[in-house]
Structures are given as structure tokens and as C-alpha cells.
Design an enzyme around this catalytic site. Structure first.
Site, PDB file in Angstrom:
ATOM      1  N   SER A 133      -7.637   1.608  -8.194  1.00 17.62           N
ATOM      2  CA  SER A 133      -6.329   2.025  -8.691  1.00 17.62           C
ATOM      3  C   SER A 133      -6.450   2.317 -10.177  1.00 17.62           C
ATOM      4  O   SER A 133      -7.391   1.845 -10.839  1.00 17.62           O
ATOM      5  CB  SER A 133      -5.309   0.906  -8.462  1.00 17.62           C
ATOM      6  OG  SER A 133      -4.102   1.147  -9.148  1.00 17.62           O
ATOM      7  N   TYR A 146      -1.400  -7.545  -7.887  1.00 13.58           N
ATOM      8  CA  TYR A 146      -1.987  -6.242  -7.561  1.00 13.58           C
ATOM      9  C   TYR A 146      -2.936  -5.803  -8.681  1.00 13.58           C
ATOM     10  O   TYR A 146      -4.059  -5.347  -8.419  1.00 13.58           O
ATOM     11  CB  TYR A 146      -0.869  -5.212  -7.376  1.00 13.58           C
ATOM     12  CG  TYR A 146      -1.338  -3.857  -6.899  1.00 13.58           C
ATOM     13  CD1 TYR A 146      -1.490  -3.589  -5.542  1.00 13.58           C
ATOM     14  CD2 TYR A 146      -1.619  -2.832  -7.802  1.00 13.58           C
ATOM     15  CE1 TYR A 146      -1.904  -2.348  -5.095  1.00 13.58           C
ATOM     16  CE2 TYR A 146      -2.042  -1.590  -7.364  1.00 13.58           C
ATOM     17  CZ  TYR A 146      -2.181  -1.351  -6.012  1.00 13.58           C
ATOM     18  OH  TYR A 146      -2.602  -0.113  -5.574  1.00 13.58           O
TER      19      TYR A 146
END
Length: 241
Positions: A133, A146
Site C-alpha cells: 500500500s 492497517y
């Protein structure tokens, strides 16, 4: 173009029900791979778009969910896409939300890679593509578990490459930018926020799942045989800004 062909290879794509995972499964199939599409529920829609292949159910709330699949048959390519996200201010973030995200996004990814490597290392061939990410590099807001998990994915990708590249495995990652998926619907429907995001992206548009999928084909194909431990930003230039 044989360097980009996946003919004769079998791939497992996790989180293949929708979005990026579905696009990757379809693209690998189009490149010639025999694809196993894995999800918490049957990947019927994905199978309808693929050229052959099949679906299996794997729920990575159990980080060891994939421990046996690599012994049942030869799998040459592993795409770790499955993931979840929980949002709350860091001061209010719960232990349950921390554990749930870390278990699926980091712990399950590591032990799935481990199970794959135990089967692939004796053969001297295998490709792993982890979906990282932009939050592998940035902090973000309101997504502490996350962010921690995706930083971990980038680090584990490099560690595994260091250990397994000498034995014929390629381990790399893709860091998607802002992509048109279910997870970004709210952002895209907010005109001011969507405009601000697009204004920062040099390419001038949101990414599409197919943008990530074609990069995954490349990292799964012989064309990438000398790429090891890379985290490829597929973000329209966001991180270059």
C-alpha cells in the site's frame, strides 16, 4: 512475448472476489495461468470472467488458513491480496480491531508465504507478489493497524527476498495508489476529496484495478526474473509528488 507468458503455471490469488484481487485473477488467466481464486466466499463472479480456473474458500481470519493447500498440488505463483481495514482515531482504536487487521493483513500473509516457500524451494522456482500500500511508506490517519501491517508487508517482502532469492524464488510487492474499488467509493463520491486526490496524482486520474493486475502479471512472469525484494508503486505518480 514469451517473457510475459504464464502458460503452464498455476497461481493462487487470495481475496479474489472483487476489486484488485478479481482483476489480478482474470489478468493472470488471460496470460495463460491456471488460476485458483480464493476468497471467504465462492468467487463465482471472478470465475465467470476467467478463462478456466477454479475457486477455493480461504478465510484469513485464521492466519494458517492456507497451510495445506501448497502440499495438495503444485502452485507456482502466489498473489497475497486478501486484506481488511478498520478505521478509528488512534486514541480510541480497540485491541480487537488491531488484532483482526494484523492477523489477516500481516500474520496470514507471512504464514501463507512460508507454506508456499516450503513447497517451492525444493523445486527452485516460485513467484510471490504481495499487495502492499502507499501506507507502506506513509502514515495515513485513523488506520493504525492497517498502516502497521502494510509497513510490515514491505519489510517482510524484502526479508523473504533476501533469504529465498538465492534458491530461485522471486518475492516482490505492489503498492497500489488510489484505485477505483469498493473501498474507495466514499472518497470518489465526495467531490472535494476526489478532486484533491486527483490534483495530486500526476497521471490525473484514479487508478483502475487492471492497472494493478497488469503489474502483477509482470511480476509473475519470466520478464521479472531478476527483480527481487522490490516494492513497486503503481500510483499514477502519487509518491513522486
Amino acid at each position: 512475448m514469451n517473457a510475459f507468458s504464464l502458460s503452464g503455471r498455476r497461481a493462487l490469488v487470495t481475496g479474489a472476489n472483487t476489486g484488485i484481487g478479481q482483476a489480478i485473477a482474470v489478468a493472470l488467466s488471460q496470460a495463460g495461468a491456471d488460476v485458483i481464486a480464493a476468497g471467504r466466499s465462492p468467487c463465482d463472479q471472478t470465475l465467470a470472467l476467467m478463462q478456466g480456473g477454479r475457486s477455493v474458500m480461504l478465510d484469513f481470519a485464521d492466519p494458517m488458513a492456507a497451510r495445506d493447500i501448497f502440499h495438495a498440488e503444485q502452485i507456482d505463483i502466489l498473489i497475497n491480496n486478501a486484506g481488511i481495514i478498520r478505521r478509528a482515531d488512534a486514541v480510541d482504536f480497540s485491541e480487537a480491531d488491531w488484532d483482526d487487521v494484523i492477523d489477516v493483513n500481516l500474520k496470514a500473509l507471512f504464514f501463507t508465504c512460508q507454506a508456499f516457500a516450503r513447497a517451492a524451494l525444493p523445486r527452485g522456482y516460485g513467484k510471490i507478489v504481495n499487495i502492499a500500500s502507499l501506507l507502506s511508506f506513509q502514515g495515513g490517519i485513523r488506520v493504525p493497524s492497517y498502516t502497521a501491517a502494510k509497513h510490515g508487508v514491505a519489510g517482510l517482502t524484502k526479508l523473504m527476498a533476501n533469504e529465498w532469492a538465492p534458491q530461485g524464488l522471486n518475492i516482490n510487492a505492489i503498492a497500489p495508489g488510489y484505485i477505483e474499488t469498493n473501498n474507495t467509493t466514499a472518497l470518489r463520491q465526495d467531490p472535494a476529496r476526489s478532486r484533491a486526490i486527483i490534483d495530486r496524482i500526476p497521471a490525473g486520474r484514479w487508478g483502475r484495478p487492471q492497472d494493478i493486475a497488469q503489474s502483477a502479471v509482470f511480476l509473475s512472469a519470466p520478464a521479472s526474473d531478476y527483480i527481487n525484494g522490490a516494492v513497486l508503486n503503481v500510483d499514477g505518480g502519487w509518491m513522486a509528488r
